[in-house]
Design a protein around this motif. Structure first.
Motif, PDB file in Angstrom:
ATOM      1  N   GLY A 110      -2.623 -35.049  16.692  1.00  0.00           N
ATOM      2  CA  GLY A 110      -1.297 -34.602  17.136  1.00  0.00           C
ATOM      3  C   GLY A 110      -0.757 -33.424  16.368  1.00  0.00           C
ATOM      4  O   GLY A 110       0.459 -33.236  16.279  1.00  0.00           O
ATOM      5  N   TRP A 111      -1.638 -32.611  15.761  1.00  0.00           N
ATOM      6  CA  TRP A 111      -1.226 -31.365  15.115  1.00  0.00           C
ATOM      7  C   TRP A 111      -0.110 -31.596  14.088  1.00  0.00           C
ATOM      8  O   TRP A 111       0.959 -30.998  14.164  1.00  0.00           O
ATOM      9  CB  TRP A 111      -0.845 -30.318  16.163  1.00  0.00           C
ATOM     10  CG  TRP A 111      -2.038 -29.864  16.944  1.00  0.00           C
ATOM     11  CD1 TRP A 111      -2.877 -28.850  16.641  1.00  0.00           C
ATOM     12  CD2 TRP A 111      -2.552 -30.462  18.138  1.00  0.00           C
ATOM     13  NE1 TRP A 111      -3.890 -28.767  17.569  1.00  0.00           N
ATOM     14  CE2 TRP A 111      -3.717 -29.745  18.506  1.00  0.00           C
ATOM     15  CE3 TRP A 111      -2.161 -31.540  18.937  1.00  0.00           C
ATOM     16  CZ2 TRP A 111      -4.489 -30.064  19.616  1.00  0.00           C
ATOM     17  CZ3 TRP A 111      -2.926 -31.863  20.043  1.00  0.00           C
ATOM     18  CH2 TRP A 111      -4.071 -31.119  20.373  1.00  0.00           C
ATOM     19  N   GLY A 112      -0.379 -32.460  13.134  1.00  0.00           N
ATOM     20  CA  GLY A 112       0.554 -32.685  12.043  1.00  0.00           C
ATOM     21  C   GLY A 112       1.389 -33.934  12.147  1.00  0.00           C
ATOM     22  O   GLY A 112       2.105 -34.287  11.205  1.00  0.00           O
ATOM     23  N   ASN A 113       1.331 -34.622  13.286  1.00  0.00           N
ATOM     24  CA  ASN A 113       2.155 -35.806  13.487  1.00  0.00           C
ATOM     25  C   ASN A 113       1.437 -37.118  13.139  1.00  0.00           C
ATOM     26  O   ASN A 113       2.036 -38.187  13.247  1.00  0.00           O
ATOM     27  CB  ASN A 113       2.627 -35.893  14.942  1.00  0.00           C
ATOM     28  CG  ASN A 113       3.651 -34.821  15.278  1.00  0.00           C
ATOM     29  OD1 ASN A 113       4.540 -34.518  14.487  1.00  0.00           O
ATOM     30  ND2 ASN A 113       3.503 -34.227  16.449  1.00  0.00           N
ATOM     31  N   ASN A 114       0.150 -37.018  12.789  1.00  0.00           N
ATOM     32  CA  ASN A 114      -0.639 -38.214  12.479  1.00  0.00           C
ATOM     33  C   ASN A 114      -0.649 -39.219  13.624  1.00  0.00           C
ATOM     34  O   ASN A 114      -0.575 -40.436  13.409  1.00  0.00           O
ATOM     35  CB  ASN A 114      -0.140 -38.871  11.184  1.00  0.00           C
ATOM     36  CG  ASN A 114      -0.350 -37.970   9.982  1.00  0.00           C
ATOM     37  OD1 ASN A 114      -1.434 -37.413   9.787  1.00  0.00           O
ATOM     38  ND2 ASN A 114       0.705 -37.795   9.187  1.00  0.00           N
ATOM     39  N   GLU A 115      -0.729 -38.696  14.834  1.00  0.00           N
ATOM     40  CA  GLU A 115      -0.800 -39.565  16.007  1.00  0.00           C
ATOM     41  C   GLU A 115      -2.158 -40.257  16.063  1.00  0.00           C
ATOM     42  O   GLU A 115      -3.139 -39.795  15.463  1.00  0.00           O
ATOM     43  CB  GLU A 115      -0.557 -38.734  17.270  1.00  0.00           C
ATOM     44  CG  GLU A 115       0.830 -38.091  17.292  1.00  0.00           C
ATOM     45  CD  GLU A 115       0.968 -36.984  18.338  1.00  0.00           C
ATOM     46  OE1 GLU A 115       0.128 -36.937  19.276  1.00  0.00           O
ATOM     47  OE2 GLU A 115       1.881 -36.155  18.215  1.00  0.00           O
ATOM     48  N   LEU A 116      -2.234 -41.360  16.801  1.00  0.00           N
ATOM     49  CA  LEU A 116      -3.421 -42.207  16.783  1.00  0.00           C
ATOM     50  C   LEU A 116      -4.347 -41.988  17.971  1.00  0.00           C
ATOM     51  O   LEU A 116      -5.410 -42.610  18.033  1.00  0.00           O
ATOM     52  CB  LEU A 116      -2.977 -43.687  16.748  1.00  0.00           C
ATOM     53  CG  LEU A 116      -2.078 -44.085  15.566  1.00  0.00           C
ATOM     54  CD1 LEU A 116      -1.704 -45.550  15.663  1.00  0.00           C
ATOM     55  CD2 LEU A 116      -2.764 -43.780  14.235  1.00  0.00           C
ATOM     56  N   GLN A 117      -3.957 -41.129  18.897  1.00  0.00           N
ATOM     57  CA  GLN A 117      -4.761 -40.947  20.102  1.00  0.00           C
ATOM     58  C   GLN A 117      -5.589 -39.663  20.031  1.00  0.00           C
ATOM     59  O   GLN A 117      -5.338 -38.769  19.219  1.00  0.00           O
ATOM     60  CB  GLN A 117      -3.870 -40.903  21.346  1.00  0.00           C
ATOM     61  CG  GLN A 117      -3.213 -39.548  21.636  1.00  0.00           C
ATOM     62  CD  GLN A 117      -2.207 -39.151  20.593  1.00  0.00           C
ATOM     63  OE1 GLN A 117      -1.370 -39.977  20.219  1.00  0.00           O
ATOM     64  NE2 GLN A 117      -2.253 -37.926  20.103  1.00  0.00           N
ATOM     65  N   TYR A 118      -6.535 -39.561  20.950  1.00  0.00           N
ATOM     66  CA  TYR A 118      -7.277 -38.320  21.212  1.00  0.00           C
ATOM     67  C   TYR A 118      -6.793 -37.825  22.582  1.00  0.00           C
ATOM     68  O   TYR A 118      -6.811 -38.554  23.573  1.00  0.00           O
ATOM     69  CB  TYR A 118      -8.785 -38.588  21.242  1.00  0.00           C
ATOM     70  CG  TYR A 118      -9.625 -37.329  21.230  1.00  0.00           C
ATOM     71  CD1 TYR A 118     -10.231 -36.897  20.057  1.00  0.00           C
ATOM     72  CD2 TYR A 118      -9.812 -36.559  22.390  1.00  0.00           C
ATOM     73  CE1 TYR A 118     -11.013 -35.744  20.025  1.00  0.00           C
ATOM     74  CE2 TYR A 118     -10.567 -35.401  22.367  1.00  0.00           C
ATOM     75  CZ  TYR A 118     -11.166 -34.997  21.179  1.00  0.00           C
ATOM     76  OH  TYR A 118     -11.929 -33.855  21.146  1.00  0.00           O
ATOM     77  N   TYR A 119      -6.344 -36.564  22.629  1.00  0.00           N
ATOM     78  CA  TYR A 119      -5.855 -36.007  23.886  1.00  0.00           C
ATOM     79  C   TYR A 119      -7.024 -35.546  24.748  1.00  0.00           C
ATOM     80  O   TYR A 119      -7.884 -34.778  24.294  1.00  0.00           O
ATOM     81  CB  TYR A 119      -4.907 -34.837  23.624  1.00  0.00           C
ATOM     82  CG  TYR A 119      -3.525 -35.250  23.153  1.00  0.00           C
ATOM     83  CD1 TYR A 119      -2.754 -36.118  23.917  1.00  0.00           C
ATOM     84  CD2 TYR A 119      -2.993 -34.758  21.974  1.00  0.00           C
ATOM     85  CE1 TYR A 119      -1.479 -36.485  23.504  1.00  0.00           C
ATOM     86  CE2 TYR A 119      -1.719 -35.115  21.544  1.00  0.00           C
ATOM     87  CZ  TYR A 119      -0.972 -35.994  22.317  1.00  0.00           C
ATOM     88  OH  TYR A 119       0.284 -36.354  21.910  1.00  0.00           O
ATOM     89  N   ARG A 120      -7.005 -35.982  26.034  1.00  0.00           N
ATOM     90  CA  ARG A 120      -8.059 -35.629  26.989  1.00  0.00           C
ATOM     91  C   ARG A 120      -7.416 -35.195  28.319  1.00  0.00           C
ATOM     92  O   ARG A 120      -6.391 -35.741  28.733  1.00  0.00           O
ATOM     93  CB  ARG A 120      -8.973 -36.818  27.264  1.00  0.00           C
ATOM     94  CG  ARG A 120      -9.629 -37.446  26.044  1.00  0.00           C
ATOM     95  CD  ARG A 120     -10.586 -38.551  26.458  1.00  0.00           C
ATOM     96  NE  ARG A 120     -11.723 -38.008  27.186  1.00  0.00           N
ATOM     97  CZ  ARG A 120     -12.527 -38.735  27.968  1.00  0.00           C
ATOM     98  NH1 ARG A 120     -12.282 -40.030  28.167  1.00  0.00           N
ATOM     99  NH2 ARG A 120     -13.550 -38.173  28.581  1.00  0.00           N
ATOM    100  N   ARG A 121      -8.062 -34.244  28.975  1.00  0.00           N
ATOM    101  CA  ARG A 121      -7.609 -33.811  30.292  1.00  0.00           C
ATOM    102  C   ARG A 121      -7.680 -34.952  31.299  1.00  0.00           C
ATOM    103  O   ARG A 121      -6.823 -35.070  32.195  1.00  0.00           O
ATOM    104  CB  ARG A 121      -8.463 -32.617  30.767  1.00  0.00           C
ATOM    105  CG  ARG A 121      -8.321 -32.259  32.250  1.00  0.00           C
ATOM    106  CD  ARG A 121      -6.915 -31.774  32.552  1.00  0.00           C
ATOM    107  NE  ARG A 121      -6.740 -31.393  33.947  1.00  0.00           N
ATOM    108  CZ  ARG A 121      -6.431 -32.244  34.924  1.00  0.00           C
ATOM    109  NH1 ARG A 121      -6.272 -33.536  34.650  1.00  0.00           N
ATOM    110  NH2 ARG A 121      -6.255 -31.818  36.160  1.00  0.00           N
TER     111      ARG A 121
END
Length: 468
Positions: free
Chosen positions: A48-59
């Motif tokens: 998440g570009w610095g947010n420490n999010e837990l997901q992987y972004y996919r189209r």
């Protein structure tokens, strides 16, 4: 969406003065009717570009269901992460400065949810965050029945700053989330109710970032710095729905308003004086071949063309028109010119300037100059070589005075064309003047105009012809 816990909002960032709700002109939208607009690009990756999010972004996690965008968060191992979702942006394709930015959305609510509709400064690659500025139109976290609106920026001291507000709402229902943004303030709304406002006038507290272009983002994060790192996996897969995203610009005050449907219905666009190609009409929310009625201010005209760049067949309207069907131009306009109308043709003829007459005399007139008097029944005056520029309706006015009343008639070419008669009222004296008029139809051409006394006992000061 980008977050920092460095410090709270600056105390000096106060609410700007309230202002009336503006009128808006649609300039861009994605209605998600069957597909996702090519104006979006998808970001892929983890963290998440610095947010420490837990997901992987996919189209693959962005789809269309029932003409709505759906971003689905899943419990799915991918790219070293335990969850997948989607993040999309208009960066490099569509940027906006000022206006009303809104989306109709239905949100998920569970521990770990972090859906957002937000904006970043278009200069992000050059200056980085937070110097680029960020406008969070809507953010929601976890299972709260609340949404947040926030700005983030770099202040005058080069330090991170933020200023936000929130409002309680049923996030799992459909709502319209919006900001209205101008050079002085940013205001946040849910379903038209304002709940927060930030003053950016004169770049107060270093808010000059918000005087520049921004691009749009939609994403659905799972976990991260703000919602925390506990996730209710039983709620997955979970969906964030977006019915539409729309961007409006302040509607310029126009001299004409064009409408989608007959009888001034459907969407409307205000057009100031100017020339509008198809692209320029589309920028104002007008679709090709989609106009059916219009209103026009006095003194202006609208010319519709069925080709782009003012080509092809055209029709010109100088008055309100409830339906262009009668002009054969319904749903045909591709380009438009709005201009000042040519002044209506008008000519005033002094009564005493006759070319020929029978039975009348002239005398001094109380309004100046002379008038024709001593008009008896069957007397007449002829005015030769009067040119009428176009065929159609003309208003004919007569400046008359009478102590008894009478009747006059108008004809062309020694009575060969009769145009009608008009009663002359008793004005109370031979120099008590009034104006009477009637409308007649005349074909374009040059004629000898005759005024005939069907019943005498009236005076005539002048005649005025006006093309309608």
């Amino acid at each position: 969406m980008l977050r920092s816990l460095i410090r709270p909002a600056m105390a000096g960032l106060l609410l700007a003065a309230a202002s009336a709700h503006a009128q808006w002109q649609l300039v861009w939208s994605d209605e998600f009717n069957g597909s996702i607009s090519p104006n979006w690009v998808f970001e892929t990756g983890a963290g998440g570009w610095g947010n420490n999010e837990l997901q992987y972004y996919r189209r693959e996690n962005a789809t269309i269901e029932n003409n709505a965008l759906v971003i689905t968060a899943k419990r799915e191992d991918f790219g070293g992460m335990a969850y997948t979702s989607a993040r999309m942006k208009t960066q490099g394709l569509k940027t906006f400065k000022f206006g009303r930015i809104e989306a109709r959305m239905k949100l998920p609510a569970f521990l770990g949810a972090w859906p957002a509709f937000w904006m970043l400064g278009a200069n992000l690659p050059q200056v980085g965050w937070p110097a680029s500025g960020e406008i969070d139109v809507m953010e929601h976290v976890n299972d709260e029945q609340k949404v947040y609106g926030t700005i983030h920026w770099q202040d005058n001291n080069g330090q991170y700053a933020q200023y936000g507000g929130n409002i309680a709402t049923t996030v799992t229902d459909w709502h319209v989330y919006a900001v209205e943004w101008d050079a002085n303030a940013i205001r946040w709304y849910v379903d038209g109710t304002k709940y927060h406002e930030a003053n950016i006038a004169n770049s107060v507290n270093g808010t000059d970032e918000f005087q520049k272009d921004f691009f749009l983002l939609l994403n659905f994060a799972v976990g991260g710095n703000w919602p925390g790192f506990n996730v209710n996996t039983a709620a997955l897969p979970a969906k964030m729905y977006v019915d539409y995203v729309r961007v409006y610009a302040p509607a310029a005050s126009g001299v004409s308003t064009v409408y989608q449907d007959c009888n001034y219905a459907g969407y409307a666009a205000a057009l100031p004086e100017g020339s509008y190609t198809l692209a320029q009409l589309q920028a104002r929310g007008v679709r090709d071949n989609d106009l059916s009625s219009l209103r026009v201010n006095a003194g202006y005209q609208v010319q519709f063309f069925d080709g782009d760049n003012f080509t092809g067949a055209s029709v010109t309207r100088s008055g309100d028109t409830g339906c262009l069907v009668d002009q054969g131009f319904n749903d045909r306009a591709t380009s438009v010119i709005v201009s000042k109308a040519a002044p209506a043709w008008s000519r005033q003829i002094e009564a005493e300037a006759f070319s020929a007459q029978a039975g009348v005399q002239t005398e001094a007139c109380s309004e100046g100059g002379q008038n024709v008097g001593w008009i008896d029944t069957n007397d007449w005056m002829a005015y030769n070589s009067i040119s009428f520029p176009t065929s159609g309706s003309y208003r004919v006015e007569y400046r008359v005075a009478s102590a008894a009343g009478g009747t006059l008639s108008l004809d062309l070419n020694a009575g060969s064309i009769q145009l009608g008669q008009l009663g002359v009222p008793n004005t109370g004296g031979w120099q008590n003047w009034t104006t009477i008029s009637h409308t007649v139809n005349i074909n374009a051409g040059t004629y000898n105009v005759g005024v005939f006394a069907q019943q005498g006992s009236w005076n005539l000061n002048w005649i005025k012809l006006t093309k309608l």
